[in-house]
Design a protein around this motif. Structure first.
Motif, short mmCIF file in Angstrom:
data_model
loop_
_atom_site.label_atom_id
_atom_site.label_comp_id
_atom_site.label_asym_id
_atom_site.label_seq_id
_atom_site.Cartn_x
_atom_site.Cartn_y
_atom_site.Cartn_z
N LEU A 48 0.96 -1.22 -0.01
CA LEU A 48 -0.01 0.00 0.04
C LEU A 48 0.79 1.31 0.05
CD1 LEU A 48 -2.69 -1.14 2.54
CD2 LEU A 48 -2.98 -0.89 -0.09
N LYS A 49 2.07 1.29 0.59
CA LYS A 49 2.94 2.30 0.80
C LYS A 49 3.69 2.34 -0.52
CE LYS A 49 4.13 2.51 5.69
NZ LYS A 49 4.94 1.67 6.57
N ALA A 50 4.13 1.35 -1.27
CA ALA A 50 4.89 1.42 -2.38
C ALA A 50 3.97 1.78 -3.67
CB ALA A 50 5.56 -0.01 -2.69
N LYS A 51 2.84 1.70 -3.76
CA LYS A 51 2.01 1.69 -4.95
C LYS A 51 2.05 3.16 -5.46
CE LYS A 51 -2.49 0.52 -7.01
NZ LYS A 51 -2.18 1.70 -7.85
N ALA A 52 1.68 4.01 -4.60
CA ALA A 52 1.83 5.42 -5.25
C ALA A 52 3.25 5.82 -6.06
CB ALA A 52 1.57 6.59 -4.13
N LEU A 53 4.38 5.39 -5.19
CA LEU A 53 5.70 5.67 -5.73
C LEU A 53 5.73 4.90 -6.90
CD1 LEU A 53 7.70 5.26 -2.41
CD2 LEU A 53 7.26 7.50 -3.92
N GLY A 57 6.46 6.30 -11.05
CA GLY A 57 7.77 5.94 -11.77
C GLY A 57 8.84 6.58 -10.82
N ASN A 58 8.59 6.66 -9.48
CA ASN A 58 9.60 7.05 -8.61
C ASN A 58 9.99 5.68 -7.76
OD1 ASN A 58 9.56 9.62 -8.99
ND2 ASN A 58 7.56 10.02 -7.77
N LEU A 59 11.12 5.76 -7.02
CA LEU A 59 11.91 4.66 -6.54
C LEU A 59 11.35 4.58 -5.09
CD1 LEU A 59 15.46 4.98 -7.08
CD2 LEU A 59 13.89 3.64 -8.47
N VAL A 60 11.18 3.28 -4.71
CA VAL A 60 10.61 3.10 -3.38
C VAL A 60 11.79 3.26 -2.21
CG1 VAL A 60 8.66 1.61 -3.90
CG2 VAL A 60 10.95 0.86 -3.21
N ALA A 144 8.52 8.63 -19.23
CA ALA A 144 9.55 9.32 -19.11
C ALA A 144 10.17 9.77 -17.83
CB ALA A 144 9.32 10.98 -19.76
N ASN A 145 9.30 9.66 -16.67
CA ASN A 145 9.99 9.84 -15.46
C ASN A 145 10.44 8.58 -15.00
OD1 ASN A 145 10.35 11.44 -12.79
ND2 ASN A 145 8.89 9.82 -11.92
N ARG A 146 10.30 7.54 -15.23
CA ARG A 146 11.03 6.20 -15.04
C ARG A 146 12.42 6.29 -15.65
NH1 ARG A 146 7.09 1.55 -17.08
NH2 ARG A 146 8.68 0.38 -16.39
N ILE A 147 12.41 6.66 -16.92
CA ILE A 147 13.73 7.05 -17.79
C ILE A 147 14.64 8.13 -16.99
CG2 ILE A 147 14.80 7.62 -19.77
CD1 ILE A 147 12.49 6.27 -21.11
N LYS A 148 14.07 9.20 -16.41
CA LYS A 148 14.91 10.35 -15.77
C LYS A 148 15.12 9.68 -14.27
CE LYS A 148 14.60 15.03 -14.06
NZ LYS A 148 15.39 14.71 -13.16
N THR A 149 14.52 8.96 -13.64
CA THR A 149 14.95 8.45 -12.63
C THR A 149 16.11 7.55 -12.59
OG1 THR A 149 12.57 8.61 -11.70
CG2 THR A 149 14.14 7.00 -10.41
N TYR A 150 16.06 6.59 -13.92
CA TYR A 150 17.06 5.73 -14.08
C TYR A 150 18.26 6.74 -14.24
CZ TYR A 150 20.41 2.92 -16.88
OH TYR A 150 21.35 2.21 -16.95
#
Ligand code: AP5
Ligand code: MG
Length: 188
Positions: A48-53, A57-60, A144-150
């Motif tokens: 439940l905590k991880a889902k929104a992150l 496309g943000n890291l947990v 795009a946010n997943r790629i940026k985070t990477y």
């Protein structure tokens, strides 16, 4: 033991290639993304905590995924080795993994990094998003946010493993079989 980090941006084919590699080398597949999605489906507190992150496309947080990996290493004490897929994703995670493995008298043998251009990643993920049910595949902004985070948080690990003399890059465009052959050539 054979311990491999299969590395690459979102959609690079880490999960796809892991499936073939675990069979050939008799390894345990540890994908933090798959484990987290399992927690979300089971609606655990962690899920439940991880889902929104994840959906954005943000890291947990590091301590969450490090704890998960620690549990899996403990559960698989007699394994031939592991494929780490989607982990480590930050320097703190890489350092924690080295520590966990060295406490068990083992280490990472190799990081294999799949190279795929952004345009191809976006194409693959949008295609999968049509029926994957993954919120993070569903729109181009999140991709795009997943790629940026990477690029911001995860790509620096290339240097980390290069400095240890453990890094090899692999052309990640081609058929699944072609890429599998490139990987097995390096693993030997
Ligand atoms: P995670 O599940 O790890 O996702 P990801 O790395 O963003 O990307 P994917 O798993 O979707 O891609 P993949 O490289 O496995 O490619 P695949 O084989 O699926 O992480 C999800 C989220 O969980 C993160 O955003 C974060 O929130 C959280 N998380 C996970 N680990 C974490 C950690 N360590 N720390 C913090 N947070 C963490 O292939 C993709 C598609 O392409 C498929 O449809 C496939 O069929 C297709 N395909 C594969 N190979 C080819 C090919 N050769 N040609 C054409 N298509 C291909
Ligand atoms: Mg994956």
């Amino acid at each position: 033991m054979l311990n491999l980090v299969l590395f690459g941006p979102p959609g690079a084919g880490k999960g796809t290639q892991s499936t073939n590699l675990i069979e050939k080398y008799n390894l345990v597949h540890l994908s933090t993304g798959d484990i987290l999605r399992g927690e979300v489906t089971a609606q655990t507190e962690l899920g439940l905590k991880a889902k929104a992150l994840m959906d954005a496309g943000n890291l947990v947080p590091d301590e969450v995924v490090i704890g998960m990996i620690n549990n899996k290493l403990e559960e698989n004490k007699n394994a031939n080795g592991f494929i780490f897929d989607g982990f480590p994703r930050t320097t703190a995670q890489a350092e924690a993994l080295d520590k966990l493995l060295s406490d068990k008298g083992t280490s990472i043998n190799h990081m294999l990094a799949l190279q795929v251009p952004d345009g191809e990643l976006i194409k693959r993920l949008l295609l999968r998003g049509k029926d994957s049910g993954r919120a993070d595949d569903a729109n181009e902004e999140v991709i795009a946010n997943r790629i940026k985070t990477y690029n911001d948080k995860t790509a620096p690990l290339i240097n980390y493993y290069q400095n240890l003399g453990k890094y090899t890059d692999i052309e990640g465009v081609g058929t699944v079989n072609e890429i599998f052959e490139r990987l097995t050539e390096v693993i030997g």
